[in-house]
Design a protein around this motif. Structure first.
Motif, short mmCIF file in Angstrom:
data_model
loop_
_atom_site.label_atom_id
_atom_site.label_comp_id
_atom_site.label_asym_id
_atom_site.label_seq_id
_atom_site.Cartn_x
_atom_site.Cartn_y
_atom_site.Cartn_z
N ASP A 1 -20.50 -37.90 14.92
CA ASP A 1 -20.51 -38.88 13.84
C ASP A 1 -20.28 -40.26 14.42
O ASP A 1 -19.81 -40.41 15.55
N VAL A 2 -20.61 -41.28 13.64
CA VAL A 2 -20.43 -42.67 14.03
C VAL A 2 -19.60 -43.34 12.94
O VAL A 2 -19.87 -43.19 11.75
N VAL B 1 -15.12 -33.07 23.82
CA VAL B 1 -15.49 -33.93 22.70
C VAL B 1 -15.32 -35.34 23.23
O VAL B 1 -14.28 -35.68 23.80
N VAL B 2 -16.36 -36.15 23.10
CA VAL B 2 -16.32 -37.50 23.65
C VAL B 2 -16.16 -38.51 22.52
O VAL B 2 -16.89 -38.49 21.54
N VAL B 3 -15.18 -39.40 22.70
CA VAL B 3 -14.97 -40.52 21.80
C VAL B 3 -15.39 -41.76 22.60
O VAL B 3 -14.87 -42.00 23.68
N SER B 4 -16.36 -42.49 22.06
CA SER B 4 -16.83 -43.68 22.78
C SER B 4 -16.80 -44.89 21.85
O SER B 4 -17.04 -44.78 20.65
N ALA C 1 -16.18 -48.22 26.25
CA ALA C 1 -15.17 -47.29 26.76
C ALA C 1 -15.48 -45.90 26.23
O ALA C 1 -16.10 -45.74 25.18
N SER C 2 -15.03 -44.89 26.96
CA SER C 2 -15.19 -43.52 26.48
C SER C 2 -13.99 -42.69 26.93
O SER C 2 -13.28 -43.03 27.88
N PHE C 3 -13.78 -41.62 26.19
CA PHE C 3 -12.68 -40.70 26.48
C PHE C 3 -13.21 -39.29 26.28
O PHE C 3 -13.77 -38.97 25.23
#
Length: 90
Positions: free
Chosen positions: A12-13, A35-38, A47-49
């Motif tokens: 999702d965005v 799961v990537v949070v960017s 940034a990404s996590f």
């Protein structure tokens, strides 16, 4: 810079309150177990996590706890009595 991949079907965005050019994307990558949070500004990833799938329950719990705390604070502000916690079965 890391590998740029297309946005998967699972994700999702979210738009930032500061403007529509800032977004947070959350995507699932089961092939990597993450799961990537960017964080994006326009079309640039800033940034990404990469969260291990095993940590998802803890993240969900933290977010749920924030929602409960917010609801309780709102009820207190509006003078609405809070329900008593359920008593544990003996």
């Amino acid at each position: 810079m890391g590998e740029l991949v297309a946005l998967p079907k699972s994700g999702d965005v979210f738009e930032d309150v500061r403007g529509h050019d800032r977004t947070m994307r959350v995507t699932c990558h089961p092939q990597h177990g993450t799961v990537v949070v960017s964080l994006w500004v326009d079309k640039i990833c800033r940034a990404s996590f990469q969260l291990p799938e095993a940590d998802l329950p803890r993240l969900r719990s933290a977010l749920d706890g924030m929602a409960v705390a917010e609801a309780e604070a709102e009820a207190i502000t509006e003078g609405i009595p809070l329900p008593l916690p359920e008593q544990e079965a003996s």
